[in-house]
Design a protein around this motif. Structure first.
Motif, PDB file in Angstrom:
ATOM      1  N   ALA A 142       1.223  -1.508   0.036  1.00 51.78           N
ATOM      2  CA  ALA A 142       0.231  -0.292  -0.264  1.00 51.78           C
ATOM      3  C   ALA A 142       0.629   1.493   0.048  1.00 51.78           C
ATOM      4  N   VAL A 143       2.186   1.152   0.618  1.00 55.45           N
ATOM      5  CA  VAL A 143       3.116   2.052   0.898  1.00 55.45           C
ATOM      6  C   VAL A 143       2.971   2.756  -0.501  1.00 55.45           C
ATOM      7  N   VAL A 144       3.811   1.670  -1.222  1.00 54.69           N
ATOM      8  CA  VAL A 144       4.557   1.437  -2.204  1.00 54.69           C
ATOM      9  C   VAL A 144       2.874   2.444  -3.744  1.00 54.69           C
ATOM     10  N   LEU A 145       2.032   1.880  -3.604  1.00 53.40           N
ATOM     11  CA  LEU A 145       1.738   2.175  -5.066  1.00 53.40           C
ATOM     12  C   LEU A 145       0.788   3.429  -4.552  1.00 53.40           C
ATOM     13  N   THR A 146       1.044   3.683  -3.019  1.00 54.82           N
ATOM     14  CA  THR A 146       0.471   5.364  -2.752  1.00 54.82           C
ATOM     15  C   THR A 146       1.591   6.138  -2.968  1.00 54.82           C
ATOM     16  N   ALA A 147       2.487   5.912  -3.282  1.00 50.86           N
ATOM     17  CA  ALA A 147       3.591   6.895  -3.535  1.00 50.86           C
ATOM     18  C   ALA A 147       3.548   7.156  -4.891  1.00 50.86           C
ATOM     19  N   ARG A 148       3.828   6.006  -5.257  1.00 53.56           N
ATOM     20  CA  ARG A 148       3.746   5.696  -6.874  1.00 53.56           C
ATOM     21  C   ARG A 148       2.368   6.324  -7.475  1.00 53.56           C
ATOM     22  N   PHE A 149       1.430   6.755  -6.838  1.00 53.12           N
ATOM     23  CA  PHE A 149       0.261   7.041  -7.835  1.00 53.12           C
ATOM     24  C   PHE A 149       0.502   8.977  -6.929  1.00 53.12           C
ATOM     25  N   MET A 150       1.154   9.231  -5.812  1.00 57.13           N
ATOM     26  CA  MET A 150       0.498  10.978  -5.991  1.00 57.13           C
ATOM     27  C   MET A 150       2.113  11.118  -6.542  1.00 57.13           C
ATOM     28  N   ILE A 151       3.054  10.358  -6.606  1.00 61.75           N
ATOM     29  CA  ILE A 151       4.139  10.443  -7.724  1.00 61.75           C
ATOM     30  C   ILE A 151       4.391  11.143  -8.849  1.00 61.75           C
ATOM     31  N   GLY A 152       3.444   9.621  -9.865  1.00 64.25           N
ATOM     32  CA  GLY A 152       3.737   9.530 -11.001  1.00 64.25           C
ATOM     33  C   GLY A 152       2.857  10.147 -11.488  1.00 64.25           C
ATOM     34  N   TYR A 153       1.678  10.226 -11.022  1.00 63.26           N
ATOM     35  CA  TYR A 153      -0.112  10.743 -11.468  1.00 63.26           C
ATOM     36  C   TYR A 153      -0.634  11.827 -10.221  1.00 63.26           C
ATOM     37  N   GLY A 154      -0.111  12.448  -9.963  1.00 61.12           N
ATOM     38  CA  GLY A 154      -0.176  13.504  -9.430  1.00 61.12           C
ATOM     39  C   GLY A 154      -1.327  13.559  -9.129  1.00 61.12           C
ATOM     40  N   GLU A 155      -1.895  11.846  -7.921  1.00 59.20           N
ATOM     41  CA  GLU A 155      -3.193  12.280  -7.109  1.00 59.20           C
ATOM     42  C   GLU A 155      -2.884  13.056  -5.725  1.00 59.20           C
ATOM     43  N   PRO A 156      -3.862  13.594  -5.606  1.00 59.95           N
ATOM     44  CA  PRO A 156      -4.024  13.362  -4.016  1.00 59.95           C
ATOM     45  C   PRO A 156      -3.554  12.466  -3.104  1.00 59.95           C
ATOM     46  N   PHE A 157      -3.395  12.961  -1.620  1.00 65.60           N
ATOM     47  CA  PHE A 157      -2.533  11.658  -0.370  1.00 65.60           C
ATOM     48  C   PHE A 157      -3.727  11.067  -0.301  1.00 65.60           C
ATOM     49  N   GLY A 158      -5.064  11.481  -0.398  1.00 63.84           N
ATOM     50  CA  GLY A 158      -6.046  10.620  -0.013  1.00 63.84           C
ATOM     51  C   GLY A 158      -6.454   9.590  -0.786  1.00 63.84           C
ATOM     52  N   ARG A 159      -6.713  10.102  -1.962  1.00 59.38           N
ATOM     53  CA  ARG A 159      -7.122   8.996  -3.405  1.00 59.38           C
ATOM     54  C   ARG A 159      -6.211   8.296  -3.460  1.00 59.38           C
ATOM     55  N   ALA A 160      -4.990   8.976  -3.684  1.00 59.97           N
ATOM     56  CA  ALA A 160      -3.773   7.669  -3.626  1.00 59.97           C
ATOM     57  C   ALA A 160      -3.674   6.634  -2.491  1.00 59.97           C
ATOM     58  N   TYR A 162      -5.931   5.456  -0.487  1.00 58.91           N
ATOM     59  CA  TYR A 162      -7.279   4.703  -0.897  1.00 58.91           C
ATOM     60  C   TYR A 162      -6.811   3.782  -1.658  1.00 58.91           C
ATOM     61  N   TYR A 163      -6.614   4.172  -3.325  1.00 58.47           N
ATOM     62  CA  TYR A 163      -6.675   3.611  -4.327  1.00 58.47           C
ATOM     63  C   TYR A 163      -5.695   2.186  -3.787  1.00 58.47           C
ATOM     64  N   GLY A 164      -3.956   2.974  -3.226  1.00 57.28           N
ATOM     65  CA  GLY A 164      -2.938   1.884  -2.825  1.00 57.28           C
ATOM     66  C   GLY A 164      -4.034   0.728  -1.604  1.00 57.28           C
ATOM     67  N   VAL A 165      -4.661   1.399  -0.259  1.00 56.96           N
ATOM     68  CA  VAL A 165      -5.143   0.486   0.226  1.00 56.96           C
ATOM     69  C   VAL A 165      -5.833  -0.712  -0.593  1.00 56.96           C
ATOM     70  N   PHE A 166      -6.091  -0.324  -1.451  1.00 63.09           N
ATOM     71  CA  PHE A 166      -8.085  -0.967  -1.728  1.00 63.09           C
ATOM     72  C   PHE A 166      -7.242  -2.122  -2.789  1.00 63.09           C
ATOM     73  N   HIS A 167      -5.825  -1.757  -3.419  1.00 55.27           N
ATOM     74  CA  HIS A 167      -5.760  -2.729  -4.336  1.00 55.27           C
ATOM     75  C   HIS A 167      -4.040  -4.141  -3.588  1.00 55.27           C
ATOM     76  N   ALA A 168      -3.992  -3.087  -2.655  1.00 57.49           N
ATOM     77  CA  ALA A 168      -2.693  -4.080  -1.746  1.00 57.49           C
ATOM     78  C   ALA A 168      -3.618  -5.393  -0.725  1.00 57.49           C
ATOM     79  N   VAL A 169      -4.552  -5.107  -0.597  1.00 58.80           N
ATOM     80  CA  VAL A 169      -6.210  -5.546  -0.420  1.00 58.80           C
ATOM     81  C   VAL A 169      -5.730  -6.729  -1.273  1.00 58.80           C
TER      82      VAL A 169
END
Length: 446
Positions: A142-160, A162-169
């Motif tokens: 979840a941490v890796v995906l959240t960081a990638r969604f924020m840095i690579g795709y410009g997603e705000p922290f909350g959305r990034a 949520y995406y990170g946790v959902f797809h990690a699970v």
């Protein structure tokens, strides 16, 4: 005799009843108007199918997850995936403890020596261990995906997040649900998304007994249990063998790997092979794969992941033991051996029973689906194996198979998730002795 049968079936009944209760609870929650977006219909069939798919960590969907379900509905799916993943790992491991506790002292000692991890008094340690492994892997991914969604795709922290946790699970539990309508096809060129998800699927498919062995003896492979050796060895063979076969078969397919660079083709082939372990996410359009790739995927999905894991299928140990039985017969050896260990005849019979009943389930499911849907055998077989193996990959026909088809796939997901686990426990517990033997006669075979 009735009391004996009742005692033998108790662990299996408890597992089935527990998962059925969670499925029905999830169905009720997803049937609520608050669970679906405005203008969408909360049908009972759709809710039942989605709840079963989430609890049985399959990932097949009749609706676009993000477009059809509200944040409440998505949260219900997330919780169901986590319950299904954690419950399957812990219950399968605990069943091994229950099995060893129900047998005699010698059998308990043999079981404990074989696994090197599970014993009659280890229930609490198993639960704590499963929880630690689950939390550690899901948090890291979840941490890796959240960081990638924020840095690579410009997603705000909350959305990034949520995406990170959902797809990690979703990945670690091998559930295969995604919050994008194309699964993760939009990230096919991004190894920072594909590789963590693939590794999470593989990690979830190993099973806690393997982690327990590695934690104790990770520096000494010679001390690993036979189960751990078979699981790790077969996982590596099927993962990289499947990746090679898929990559070669799809190399020039313009609908899948063709438009990608050579390096990204290898990445996409590896990702698809990892997802057939029971992951269910896809980075290329599965419906555009050729028939040879579907057949390869069918085999990989049917074999599945490791025992006492979040993955489905008949399990890699079952497949490996079948191979050892065949090899011993071809060599004319009196005993079936693996890793300088003799495989008990009772376990050989259990392995054959699970494998043949699984084949029968897939065959019956395919026959019924051919009757109630207009699709051809190759697509129907892929869908049936995906449902039974609780994988979640699809050739795109799941939303179009109709109510009857959805009910058949729902039953296959439930049977495929709980069947091998509960059947294995029931067979191990159902040991009877006879005080007489019938005369021997050899019918012709072959």
């Amino acid at each position: 005799m009735k009391n004996l049968v009742r005692q033998i079936n108790t662990p299996s009944r408890v597992v089935v009843a527990a998962f059925l209760a969670v499925v029905l609870s999830g169905t009720a929650l997803l049937s609520l108007p608050i669970a679906v977006e405005a203008g969408r219909e909360a049908t009972l069939t759709s809710a039942l199918f989605t709840a079963t798919s989430a609890v049985c960590v399959t990932g097949l969907a009749v609706q676009d997850t993000a477009a059809h379900w509200t944040l409440f509905g998505e949260t219900v799916i997330l919780v169901l995936m986590q319950i299904g993943g954690f419950g399957i790992m812990s219950l399968a491991s605990i069943l091994a403890v229950v099995v060893s506790g129900r047998l005699g002292l010698r059998a308990r000692l043999n079981t404990q020596a074989e696994t090197k991890t599970l014993g009659p008094g280890d229930v609490r340690r198993v639960l704590v261990g499963v929880a630690k492994v689950t939390l550690a892997v899901e948090t890291l991914i979840a941490v890796v995906l959240t960081a990638r969604f924020m840095i690579g795709y410009g997603e705000p922290f909350g959305r990034a997040a949520y995406y990170g946790v959902f797809h990690a699970v979703s990945a670690f539990t091998n559930a295969g649900f995604s919050l994008w309508p194309d699964s993760i096809m939009r990230f096919v060129t991004d190894p920072w998304v594909c590789l963590p998800l693939a590794l999470a699927v593989v990690a979830g498919g190993l099973g806690f007994p393997v982690y327990a062995v590695l934690r104790q003896n990770w520096r000494h492979p010679a001390r690993w249990s036979l189960h751990a050796k078979i699981t790790l060895g077969m996982t590596a063979i099927l993962l990289f063998g499947g990746a090679t076969a898929i990559t070669v078969t799809e190399w020039n397919n313009p609908g899948t790997l063709g438009p990608l660079s050579p390096g990204l083709r290898i990445l996409a082939g590896f990702f698809h092979s990892a997802m057939t372990r029971s992951g269910g996410l896809n980075s290329v359009d599965t419906s555009q794969m050729n028939e040879n790739s579907w057949l390869i995927s069918d085999v990989l999905m049917f074999i599945g992941a490791g025992s006492a894991s979040t993955g489905g299928g008949i399990k890699v140990t079952t497949f490996a033991l079948l191979a050892y039985v065949i090899l011993a017969e071809l060599r004319g050896e009196p005993d079936v051996t693996a890793g300088r260990r003799r495989i008990p005849e009772q376990l050989q019979r259990q392995t054959l029973t699970i494998a043949l009943l699984s084949v029968a389930s897939v065959a019956a499911g395919t026959f019924v689906m051919m009757m109630v849907t207009p699709f051809k055998l190759d697509r129907v077989l892929f869908e049936v194996v995906s449902a039974f193996g609780t994988v979640g990959l699809s050739t795109g026909i799941t939303p179009d198979v109709g109510t009857s088809g959805h009910l058949v796939l729902t039953a296959l997901m439930f049977i495929g998730r709980l069947g091998p686990v509960t059947l294995g426990a029931a067979l191990a517990l159902h040991v009877q002795t006879r005080r007489f033997r019938y005369p021997e006669e050899r019918p012709l075979v072959g």
